[in-house]
Design a protein around this motif. Structure first.
Motif, PDB file in Angstrom:
ATOM      1  N   CYS A   1       0.852  -1.190   0.000  1.00 39.99           N
ATOM      2  CA  CYS A   1       0.000   0.000   0.000  1.00 39.99           C
ATOM      3  C   CYS A   1       0.889   1.242   0.000  1.00 39.99           C
ATOM      4  O   CYS A   1       1.600   1.513   0.968  1.00 39.99           O
ATOM      5  CB  CYS A   1      -0.907  -0.017   1.227  1.00 39.99           C
TER       6      CYS A   1
ATOM      7  N   ILE B   1      -6.913   0.646  -6.846  1.00 35.53           N
ATOM      8  CA  ILE B   1      -7.261  -0.408  -5.894  1.00 35.53           C
ATOM      9  C   ILE B   1      -7.870  -1.574  -6.664  1.00 35.53           C
ATOM     10  O   ILE B   1      -8.798  -1.375  -7.451  1.00 35.53           O
ATOM     11  CB  ILE B   1      -8.273   0.097  -4.845  1.00 35.53           C
TER      12      ILE B   1
ATOM     13  N   PHE C   1     -10.954  -5.737  -3.594  1.00 34.17           N
ATOM     14  CA  PHE C   1     -10.969  -5.059  -2.302  1.00 34.17           C
ATOM     15  C   PHE C   1     -11.975  -3.913  -2.241  1.00 34.17           C
ATOM     16  O   PHE C   1     -12.088  -3.248  -1.220  1.00 34.17           O
ATOM     17  CB  PHE C   1      -9.578  -4.520  -1.968  1.00 34.17           C
ATOM     18  N   THR C   2     -12.662  -3.650  -3.317  1.00 38.84           N
ATOM     19  CA  THR C   2     -13.601  -2.529  -3.321  1.00 38.84           C
ATOM     20  C   THR C   2     -15.059  -2.961  -3.305  1.00 38.84           C
ATOM     21  O   THR C   2     -15.920  -2.202  -2.869  1.00 38.84           O
ATOM     22  CB  THR C   2     -13.371  -1.648  -4.564  1.00 38.84           C
TER      23      THR C   2
ATOM     24  N   LEU D   1     -16.916  -3.018   0.351  1.00 40.30           N
ATOM     25  CA  LEU D   1     -16.748  -1.923   1.305  1.00 40.30           C
ATOM     26  C   LEU D   1     -17.812  -0.839   1.194  1.00 40.30           C
ATOM     27  O   LEU D   1     -17.882   0.051   2.036  1.00 40.30           O
ATOM     28  CB  LEU D   1     -15.359  -1.297   1.130  1.00 40.30           C
TER      29      LEU D   1
ATOM     30  N   TRP E   1     -15.289   4.995  -4.563  1.00 37.77           N
ATOM     31  CA  TRP E   1     -13.896   5.425  -4.630  1.00 37.77           C
ATOM     32  C   TRP E   1     -13.671   6.507  -5.675  1.00 37.77           C
ATOM     33  O   TRP E   1     -12.681   7.249  -5.596  1.00 37.77           O
ATOM     34  CB  TRP E   1     -12.999   4.222  -4.919  1.00 37.77           C
TER      35      TRP E   1
ATOM     36  N   ASN F   1     -11.902   5.837   5.231  1.00 37.87           N
ATOM     37  CA  ASN F   1     -12.035   4.900   4.116  1.00 37.87           C
ATOM     38  C   ASN F   1     -10.739   4.147   3.842  1.00 37.87           C
ATOM     39  O   ASN F   1     -10.759   2.955   3.516  1.00 37.87           O
ATOM     40  CB  ASN F   1     -12.497   5.647   2.863  1.00 37.87           C
ATOM     41  N   TYR F   2      -9.600   4.820   3.976  1.00 36.98           N
ATOM     42  CA  TYR F   2      -8.321   4.131   3.791  1.00 36.98           C
ATOM     43  C   TYR F   2      -8.104   3.095   4.893  1.00 36.98           C
ATOM     44  O   TYR F   2      -7.587   2.001   4.643  1.00 36.98           O
ATOM     45  CB  TYR F   2      -7.170   5.130   3.781  1.00 36.98           C
TER      46      TYR F   2
ATOM     47  N   LYS G   1     -10.466   1.493   6.533  1.00 37.88           N
ATOM     48  CA  LYS G   1     -11.353   0.372   6.211  1.00 37.88           C
ATOM     49  C   LYS G   1     -10.720  -0.534   5.163  1.00 37.88           C
ATOM     50  O   LYS G   1     -10.804  -1.765   5.246  1.00 37.88           O
ATOM     51  CB  LYS G   1     -12.696   0.894   5.691  1.00 37.88           C
ATOM     52  N   LEU G   2     -10.091   0.077   4.171  1.00 39.68           N
ATOM     53  CA  LEU G   2      -9.444  -0.699   3.113  1.00 39.68           C
ATOM     54  C   LEU G   2      -8.321  -1.564   3.684  1.00 39.68           C
ATOM     55  O   LEU G   2      -8.229  -2.761   3.379  1.00 39.68           O
ATOM     56  CB  LEU G   2      -8.889   0.250   2.049  1.00 39.68           C
TER      57      LEU G   2
ATOM     58  N   HIS H   1      -9.699  -4.388   5.643  1.00 38.19           N
ATOM     59  CA  HIS H   1     -10.285  -5.380   4.739  1.00 38.19           C
ATOM     60  C   HIS H   1      -9.193  -6.266   4.133  1.00 38.19           C
ATOM     61  O   HIS H   1      -9.367  -7.484   3.999  1.00 38.19           O
ATOM     62  CB  HIS H   1     -11.065  -4.662   3.642  1.00 38.19           C
TER      63      HIS H   1
END
Length: 521
Positions: free
Chosen positions: A206, A277, A281-282, A285, A289, A303-304, A306-307, A310
């Protein structure tokens, strides 16, 4: 039988004394952090005490080995004793298991791969969650830094440079005629960086940079995996999640430390990194995005996070690397939020109390990894990190909500709580937070098996209710606000029409016991 007044009084005094001592310990840590940048070759007795305290806190819940960085020989601004968490174990059983990690091999890989990354800040595992290593580092070094370092090593090693060793030479493709010197050097150092990532079972990277490459005075001073021309990192899952650097947090201060409504300017010339992304992974959620450039600082950080949560809760056994440019502002921000969020769920550092996990996070994730707190922009992102805990108290950030369907277990591991009377005195906000939070309908016990480097299965844990998570995070934030206000403090922007600074100072006053109210703003 009810305790006599004298016994009750002594318990109350004992609880207050213990709470006060831990708060003073954190205040002393922040005070040192605000005046001194950690350097591994210049360690005072005060810093040695901090390092020993971190080892003791890690040892409460984990069997670990140490990557030696004596006098900063590996990296000048990493801890002298870098902790490698091998597996989770209780005090009763931790000495019954032999390590399955070849720490000598890890030390060798670290020594040989360090030049691949900016400032020598190599890929370093810092959190162990469900058998997966969450790592931190800086971004990839550019050609200028690589040539500068190799030349320096060559001169001061008597005309030889054994940084990589003959056994570590990467294979060169047959069409070497099209390769130039730069490519061969990058093959060496980045090949070793990739070996280290694979040894740690890291598959997800990331990248928080808002640039593809960091440019100064017209020169590319750093690079990143996402723009590696030879696509050496193609086998990894790369996520480009641009997040503003510490300079942006001056605006946070100028708005009286109000993150709501504060939006980064994505139209600046140096901002060229897209949000990238993988779809896997989207889809779960429920986040749009495509609107990321309109998010304010609160929503972007939420939100980041949460990503990242996840990703580490995916079904595979792969670890995660998080990095920005130098790896000492945005990187510790998200490493700290991950550590504290997982701790609030009882998923990591299960035996630590709020003041203890706060101490470990400040000392290890920020101070001992060399962040220079003397710069005011660094203070602001540091303050934002812990004040932001109020925005992640809900079940939406709970790891248990992301791991539904796993086998349950009756065994529960929680941080050691003091006597309820002590807890009410030490954390007067906790009771109201608990009563005001909505009760959770998901009270089933959920657990998960240890995978990866662990030689044994780890007992499952009960899923804390949202109110339990909220109480924990608010307790950490309360201790932080009290310690920060008594040492560094905040300075309001003189021209700001906002009254937010008044609210923050009120929080500080309540944190140090100057107000009688029982609520958190």
């Amino acid at each position: 039988m009810a305790a006599s007044p004298s016994v009750s009084g002594s318990l109350t005094a004992s609880g207050l004394t213990l709470s006060g001592r831990k708060s003073e310990e954190i205040a002393d840590l922040i005070d040192l952090f605000s005046k001194t940048q950690y350097r591994a070759k210049e360690v005072s007795r005060r810093v040695e005490t901090i390092e020993k305290r971190c080892l003791e806190l890690f040892g409460r819940d984990y069997k670990y080995s140490v990557i030696h960085n004596t006098n900063g020989e590996v990296c000048g601004h990493y801890p002298q004793q870098i902790v490698f968490l091998e597996y989770e174990s209780t005090e009763l059983h931790k000495d019954r298991f032999e390590s399955t990690v070849q720490i000598t091999k890890l030390q060798d890989l670290v020594n040989r791969s360090k030049m691949a990354r900016c400032r020598g800040r190599f890929v370093c595992p810092v959190i162990l969650y469900n058998g997966k290593h969450i790592c931190r580092s800086s971004t990839l070094a550019g050609w200028g830094e690589l040539y500068g370092r190799t030349g320096y090593n060559y001169i001061f090693s008597g005309g030889t440079d054994d940084t990589w060793g003959a056994e570590s030479e990467p294979e060169v493709p047959e069409d070497d005629s099209v390769r130039n010197g730069d490519s061969q050097l990058f093959d060496k150092v980045r090949g070793l960086d990739i070996k280290l990532l694979r040894y740690l079972s890291v598959h997800y990277i990331c990248d928080l940079m808002v640039e593809n490459k960091k440019v100064k005075f017209g020169l590319n001073v750093t690079s990143s995996e996402k723009v590696d021309k030879a696509q050496r990192y193609a086998d990894f899952t790369l996520l480009s999640v641009p997040y503003p650097g510490c300079e942006f947090f001056k605006d946070y201060k100028d708005r009286d430390y109000t993150a709501e409504g504060l939006v980064f300017n994505w139209n600046q010339d140096f901002v060229d990194a897209p949000l990238t992304i993988p779809a896997c992974f989207t889809k779960n959620l429920n986040i749009n995005w495509s609107e990321y450039q309109s998010w304010d600082l609160v929503h972007q950080t939420q939100n980041y996070l949460k990503l990242l949560l996840h990703i580490i809760n995916s079904d595979d056994e792969s670890g995660l690397l998080v990095h920005c440019i130098s790896g000492w502002d945005r990187t510790p921000l998200f490493v700290s939020l991950l550590r504290l969020s997982l701790w609030a769920d009882g998923a990591v550092h299960a035996s630590l109390e709020p003041a203890e996990i706060l101490y470990l996070t400040i000392a290890y994730d920020w101070f001992l990894f060399g962040r220079n707190f003397i710069f005011h922009s660094s203070r602001q992102i540091f303050f934002f990190c812990f004040n932001f805990l109020k925005h992640i108290v809900s079940e939406k950030f709970s790891t248990f909500g992301m791991r539904k369907g796993h086998t349950s277990s009756p065994q529960t591991v929680l941080w050691n709580r003091p006597d309820p009377m002590h807890e009410r005195l030490a954390h007067p906000l906790s009771q109201e937070a608990k009563s005001s939070s909505s009760s959770s309908s998901n009270q089933s016990e959920q657990g998960f098996a240890r995978a990866g480097s662990s030689p044994m299965s780890v007992p499952g844990r009960r899923c804390p209710s949202p109110s339990e998570r909220q109480v924990r995070l608010e307790a950490v934030r309360e201790v932080f606000l009290a310690a920060y206000s008594s040492t560094v403090g905040l300075k309001s922007s003189a021209t700001s029409p906002s009254g937010a600074i008044t609210g923050l100072l009120e929080q500080f006053a309540r944190g140090v016991g100057l107000r009688g109210t029982n609520s958190i703003i």
